[in-house]
Scaffold this motif. Structure first.
Motif, short mmCIF file in Angstrom:
data_model
loop_
_atom_site.label_atom_id
_atom_site.label_comp_id
_atom_site.label_asym_id
_atom_site.label_seq_id
_atom_site.Cartn_x
_atom_site.Cartn_y
_atom_site.Cartn_z
N UNK A 181 26.82 -20.89 51.72
CA UNK A 181 26.08 -20.73 50.45
C UNK A 181 24.58 -20.56 50.73
N UNK A 182 24.11 -21.29 51.71
CA UNK A 182 22.70 -21.17 52.08
C UNK A 182 22.39 -19.76 52.58
N UNK A 183 23.27 -19.22 53.43
CA UNK A 183 23.05 -17.87 53.95
C UNK A 183 23.17 -16.84 52.83
N UNK A 184 24.18 -17.02 51.97
CA UNK A 184 24.39 -16.06 50.88
C UNK A 184 23.17 -15.99 49.97
N UNK A 185 22.49 -17.11 49.88
CA UNK A 185 21.33 -17.15 48.97
C UNK A 185 20.04 -16.75 49.68
N UNK A 186 19.91 -17.09 50.94
CA UNK A 186 18.58 -17.02 51.55
C UNK A 186 18.43 -16.12 52.77
N UNK A 187 19.51 -15.61 53.34
CA UNK A 187 19.33 -14.84 54.59
C UNK A 187 18.46 -13.62 54.33
N UNK A 188 17.76 -13.21 55.42
CA UNK A 188 16.83 -12.09 55.30
C UNK A 188 17.55 -10.74 55.17
#
Lengths: 471, 462
Positions: free
Chosen positions: A219-226
C-alpha cells in the motif's frame, strides 16, 4: 651490446619513418653494413628486423587486472559427450527465445551449459536463476571491475551492496521462499535506493508467497513510489490479495460496457452482455480502462464475485474484451481465479488466451493443461510447448492428434528434409526422457534417419539424465 | 540399401570421372569408413592431393551426396569411389553413429528424399560410360631413351628459367624495399595495401607466387597492430623479406626456401622424398583457421598438437582452394584426437605436414609438458629460419589479464613473462587459470588456439 642495439633502434626507426638513411646511426654494426649506402640500408633492415622480432616484445603496463574465476554453478554442466549436441542445437536455433527454451530445459533436467558453449550476458534476465553468478561475472568483466564477495548466501539489508544484481535477485528469491517476512523487510529497507526497473523486477518477487503481511508495504508503494509502473505492480499485487481499491470512476465506467443478463426459459442462467461497442472510439476507451483495471473491482461493480464474472463471461464473443479481462486476471487475480479461468478457456479451445494465463500457473498445472489441450484438439507441438513450459515431461504426446499429423506429414512422398523441424524440436522439449526414446524409435521406424539433425532435441532429451525436480 | 556398378555408371558425369573413381575404389585410399545402422548413409575420408583428406558422404536412398573437395563435377570422383567401394564390398563399412559432419550436411540438404536422382542433364548417356573400361589398366608405352633425355633437358631448362625469373623478381623486391625506406615508413604504412599489391603482381610475374601471396597479406598483418607499433612491425616484415631473398640467392635449390618463395612440392613429391620425416603419433586438433586471401584463394590451416613426446610438437596442415568454390566443410573438429601418421615437408623446423593415415581415437589424456625456457621457445625458430611468420608455442600455466584500456595479456603463473594477446580474449578464456595454452606467436602478438583449464579443453580466439 643488446642494450646498445636497443638504444640505437629508436633513432633507426625514427629515421626510416621520416625517409632518412638510418645506417649512419647504427655505429655498432658499421663493419657488417659495409660502405655501399643502399646495400647498407638493406642489411640494417635485415638486422634490425631480426632484433626487433626476436629480442623486443611489448612492455606490459604497470597495472594489469585479472578477472575473478568464473564460478561453479549449483547444477553440473552437461556431460562432455552431449556438449556437441547442445552446441549444435544452439547453433541451429539462434533466436533468443529458442536459446532460452533450451537453457531452461537443461536447468529443469538438473544441468547447465558448459561456459565455453554458452554464457548469459549480464542483462540476460530470461536466464534461469542458477546462472545468476555467471551473469554477475559478465557484469564484472564488462566493467573490468573487481568482484565483491558476500559472506554467505543470506541477503540482509546490511550486506545488500555486497551482492551483484543477479545474485541479489536470486538471494532474495531464496529468502522469500524460506522467510517471506524477512525478504519483505530487506526490500522495505533497500528498494528505495534502486532505479525503477530494478525496483519493478525485485518487487515482482513478492508474488511468490504473497500474503496479507505484505499489504502494508504494498500500500505504501502503491501510494508513494516515484514510478508509475511500480505503483501499478504494487496495486495489482494488492488486488491479488483481495485488497482491491473500492471501485472508482474508471471501474464504474468500465463496468458500463457490460451488463449481467439472464437467458433461457427453464434453466435461467446469467451471462455477460457487451454494451456500447458501436464505435471505434468506444472500443478504444474500453481498452484504455481495461489497462488499469483490477478484476475484483470490476466484478464488484457488476455485482458479482471475480469467480462468477469469469464463469458467466461470454468467452469468444468479443475477442478484444476477452484479452482485456484476461490481462486483468493475470495482473490482479488470485491464483485460484487464474487457474479457473485457464480451465474455462481451455475447455473452449481458446489457446491464445490460455497462453496469456499459463505463466502464472504452477508447472504441474501447465503440464496437465498441455495434455488436455493436446488430446482435445489438433494443437501443434510448437504451441503445446508454450503452454507446457520448460519443466514438462509429457509421456505420450504422439498419441495426440498432433502426433498423428506429424507422422503423416513425415511419411508423405513429397516430404522435404527440413519439413517439420520446428515440431520435432518442440516435441523434444516437452516430453519425458522415456518418451523421447520411444519417439525416436517410432520416428526412425517411420523413415527418419537416426542422424537427422531435426531429431537433435529429442536425442539430447533421450540421452540426458533427468535430475530435475518433477512438477 | 544395395547399390550396383550400373547405378554408379549412370551417376558419373563422364568416363574420366569413372576412370578416376576406379583408381580411388581401393581401401588403402580411405579411412573412417562408416555406415548408419539403418544402412541409409555411407561416409568416409579419402586422401586427396591436399594436406587434409576429403570428407565424402552419400545418402543411399536417393544417392544424394557431398564431398569437401573443390571439384566442380557433381558427383566428384571421391563420391563415385565411395559408392564403388560399397557396391563391390571392397572394404568394410562398420555400422556407427552418424558423425556430426554428416548430420550437418543432412540438415543443409535442399533436395528431397524419395526416388533416386536422375543423372545430371549435361551427363553423357550411360552408353558412353563404362565401368568395365574404367577398370582397365592401360599399359604404359615403353619410353624411348631419346624422349627421356629430351624431356629431362627440357625440364632442366624450365627449372633454370624459373630460377632466373625468381632471382630477377627478388632483385626487384629488394629495389622496392629500398624505395620504401627512402620514401619513409610513415607514407608506406598509410599506402601499404596499394604498394604491396604492385610488388606482389611483379613477383607473380617472376614466378615467386608464394612470396607474392605473403606480401599481399602483409597489410593485413601490419594494420592489425596498434598504430604506435606499426613502424616496428613494418621493419620486422620488410627485414624478413630481405633475409628470405638473400637466403634464396644463397641456396636456390633448398626445398624449404623454394616453398617459401615459389611453390610447394606436390603431395607425391613429399611422400617420395628421402628426407621426409614421417611421424606416427597421437594428435589433437587445436584449431582450424580459414582465411580468404587477397589473391582469391581461401587458406585452410589446421593446427595439430603432438600428444607424444617424440617428433615435432606441432603440425600444420595447409590447403588452398579457390574462394569461388564456395564454403568448404571442416575436416576436423577442434578438440578431436586421433592416431595417425603425418609426413612433414623437409625444413629445419618441421611444421607443415600432410596427413597420411588416420586411425582410431587417441588414448592420451593430457597435453605434453611445455619447454622450460619460454624465451627460447619463442626465439629459436626465428634464429633457424628468420623469415618465419607464425610460431606455434605451448605455454606453461598462466592467466589472461587486462590493462586499463581493455587490451588482453597472457601472464605466466610465475609472473616472469607477460605477452600481448592479439584481439581481445573474452568469456571463459579470461575467467579461469590456463593450465596449458597452445598459441601462435606472430608479429609480437599471441593468438590463442586452445587451452587446458579446470573446465577441460577450451577454444581460443574465434
Amino acid at each position: 651490446m643488446t642494450d646498445a642495439i636497443f638504444d640505437t633502434m629508436g633513432a633507426v626507426l625514427t629515421r626510416w619513418t621520416m625517409g632518412s638513411a638510418a645506417a649512419p646511426a647504427a655505429a655498432m654494426w658499421r663493419d657488417e653494413l659495409g660502405n655501399e649506402p643502399a646495400e647498407a640500408e638493406l642489411r640494417l633492415l635485415a638486422l634490425s628486423g631480426q632484433f626487433l622480432g626476436v629480442a623486443v616484445t611489448a612492455e606490459p603496463p604497470a597495472t594489469l587486472h585479472v578477472l575473478p574465476d568464473i564460478p561453479t554453478l549449483a547444477l553440473p554442466t552437461v556431460p562432455d559427450a552431449l556438449r556437441s549436441l547442445v552446441r549444435r542445437i544452439l547453433t541451429a536455433n539462434k533466436d533468443a527465445q529458442s536459446r532460452t527454451e533450451l537453457i531452461h530445459f537443461l536447468a529443469a533436467r538438473g544441468f547447465t551449459t558448459h561456459p565455453a558453449d554458452w554464457m548469459p550476458a549480464a542483462a540476460d534476465d530470461d536466464a534461469p536463476d542458477v546462472y545468476a553468478s555467471w551473469r554477475d561475472w559478465a557484469d564484472i568483466a564488462a566493467a573490468n571491475a573487481v568482484s565483491r564477495q558476500p559472506i554467505g548466501d543470506l541477503i540482509t539489508a546490511q550486506n545488500w551492496d555486497d551482492f551483484w544484481p543477479a545474485a541479489r535477485k536470486v538471494a532474495l528469491t531464496a529468502l522469500r521462499r524460506r522467510d517471506p517476512a524477512a525478504a519483505r523487510a530487506v526490500m522495505e529497507a533497500k528498494l528505495g535506493q534502486e532505479n525503477a526497473d530494478v525496483r519493478l523486477r525485485l518487487l515482482a518477487l513478492l508474488s511468490d508467497e504473497l500474503s496479507d503481511g505484505d499489504a502494508a508495504f504494498l500500500e505504501g508503494l502503491a501510494a508513494n513510489d516515484r514510478a508509475s509502473k511500480v505503483k501499478a505492480l504494487a496495486t495489482s499485487l494488492l488486488a491479488r490479495l483481495g485488497h482491491a481499491a473500492s471501485p472508482g470512476e474508471d471501474t464504474a465506467e468500465l463496468a458500463g460496457f457490460f451488463s449481467v443478463k439472464t437467458k433461457g426459459l427453464l434453466r435461467r442462467s446469467r451471462v455477460i452482455q457487451f454494451e456500447n461497442t458501436k464505435t471505434a472510439a468506444q472500443l478504444q476507451r474500453r481498452q484504455t480502462l481495461f489497462d488499469g483495471a483490477d478484476v475484483t473491482s470490476l466484478a464488484t461493480a457488476l455485482g458479482l464475485t471475480p469467480q462468477e464474472l469469469v464463469t458467466i463471461w461470454s468467452w469468444g464473443e468479443d475477442k478484444a474484451a476477452d484479452v482485456g479481462l484476461v490481462n486483468a486476471i493475470v495482473q490482479t487475480g488470485t491464483d485460484a481465479l487464474v487457474a479457473a479461468a485457464a480451465d474455462l478457456v481451455a475447455e473452449q479451445g481458446r489457446i491464445n488466451i490460455v497462453l496469456t494465463l499459463v505463466p502464472r500457473l504452477a508447472p504441474s498445472q501447465r503440464a496437465r493443461r498441455t495434455e488436455t489441450a493436446l488430446r482435445a484438439s489438433e494443437l501443434r507441438f510448437e504451441i503445446a510447448k508454450l503452454i507446457a513450459g520448460p519443466a514438462a515431461r509429457l509421456d505420450d504426446p504422439l498419441a495426440a492428434p498432433a502426433g498423428t499429423a506429424l507422422i503423416t506429414a513425415l511419411r508423405r512422398d513429397d516430404a522435404k528434409p527440413s519439413d517439420q523441424a520446428v515440431e520435432l524440436h518442440a516435441l523434444g522439449l516437452i516430453v519425458s526422457r522415456a518418451a523421447a526414446r520411444q519417439i525416436l524409435d517410432r520416428l526412425t521406424g517411420a523413415g527418419l534417419l537416426q542422424g537427422d539433425p531435426r531429431l537433435d532435441m529429442l536425442r539430447l532429451n533421450a540421452a540426458l539424465d533427468d535430475n530435475g525436480a518433477k512438477p | 540399401m544395395a547399390i550396383d556398378l550400373k547405378t554408379i555408371e549412370q551417376l558419373a558425369t563422364d568416363q574420366s570421372s569413372l576412370k578416376a573413381a576406379a583408381g580411388l575404389a581401393k581401401p588403402a585410399k580411405w579411412s573412417g569408413l562408416g555406415m548408419s545402422p539403418d544402412g541409409a548413409l555411407a561416409w568416409g575420408e579419402c586422401a586427396g592431393s591436399g594436406a587434409n583428406p576429403y570428407r565424402v558422404m552419400a545418402d543411399l536412398r536417393d544417392l544424394g551426396n557431398k564431398c569437401t573437395c573443390p571439384s566442380r563435377k557433381f558427383p566428384c570422383k571421391h563420391v563415385l569411389g565411395l559408392l564403388w567401394l560399397k557396391a563391390e564390398a571392397k572394404a568394410p563399412f562398420p555400422s556407427a553413429e552418424t558423425p556430426p559432419w554428416v548430420s550437418d550436411w543432412l540438415g543443409r540438404r535442399r533436395s528431397s528424399g524419395g526416388a533416386p536422382k536422375a543423372p545430371a542433364p549435361n551427363a553423357q548417356p550411360a552408353g558412353d560410360k563404362d565401368v568395365s573400361a574404367a577398370q582397365l589398366v592401360e599399359p604404359e608405352a615403353a619410353d624411348d631413351p631419346k624422349d627421356i633425355a629430351r624431356r629431362e633437358a627440357a625440364a632442366a631448362k624450365r627449372s633454370e628459367d624459373t630460377e632466373r625469373a625468381i632471382l630477377d623478381a627478388l632483385d626487384a623486391l629488394e629495389q622496392w624495399i629500398g624505395d620504401q625506406l627512402r620514401m619513409g615508413l610513415a607514407p608506406f604504412i598509410d599506402d601499404v595495401t596499394a604498394r604491396c599489391r604492385r610488388i606482389a603482381a611483379r613477383l607473380v610475374d617472376g614466378k615467386a607466387a608464394v612470396l607474392a601471396g605473403r606480401i599481399d597479406e602483409l597489410p593485413g598483418r601490419l594494420l592489425a597492430l596498434p598504430a604506435g607499433d606499426r613502424p616496428r612491425g613494418a621493419v620486422v616484415e620488410l627485414g624478413k623479406l630481405v633475409l628470405l631473398a638473400r637466403a634464396f640467392r644463397a641456396s636456390p635449390r633448398d626445398a624449404a626456401l623454394r616453398r617459401a618463395v615459389a611453390a610447394s612440392e606436390t603431395r607425391d613429391a613429399v611422400l617420395a622424398g628421402p628426407e621426409t620425416l614421417r611421424v606416427p603419433s597421437q594428435w589433437e586438433v587445436l584449431a582450424e583457421q580459414v582465411q580468404t586471401r587477397r589473391d582469391g584463394l581461401v587458406s585452410q590451416t589446421t593446427w595439430l598438437l603432438n600428444l607424444s613426446e617424440a617428433g615435432p610438437r606441432f603440425a600444420m596442415l595447409l590447403d588452398f582452394f579457390p574462394a569461388s568454390a564456395g564454403r568448404r566443410g571442416s575436416v576436423f573438429a577442434p578438440g578431436e584426437r586421433f592416431r595417425g601418421e603425418l609426413a612433414f615437408y623437409p625444413a629445419q623446423q618441421p611444421l607443415r605436414a600432410l596427413l597420411i593415415s588416420r586411425d582410431t581415437a587417441a588414448d592420451a589424456t593430457s597435453w605434453p609438458t611445455p619447454e622450460a625456457a619460454l624465451t627460447d621457445t619463442l626465439s629459436a625458430p626465428l634464429l633457424a629460419e628468420p623469415w618465419t611468420l607464425d610460431i606455434p608455442v605451448l605455454l606453461p600455466a598462466g592467466r589472461i589479464a587486462r590493462d586499463d584500456a581493455g587490451h588482453s595479456w597472457w601472464r605466466s603463473a610465475d609472473g616472469s613473462t607477460t605477452l600481448p594477446v592479439a584481439g581481445s580474449a573474452e568469456g571463459l578464456l579470461c575467467g579461469t587459470d590456463l593450465e596449458r595454452t597452445a598459441a601462435i606467436w606472430s608479429g609480437n602478438r599471441l593468438t590463442i588456439l586452445a587451452a587446458q583449464t579446470r573446465w577441460g579443453r577450451i577454444d581460443g580466439h574465434d
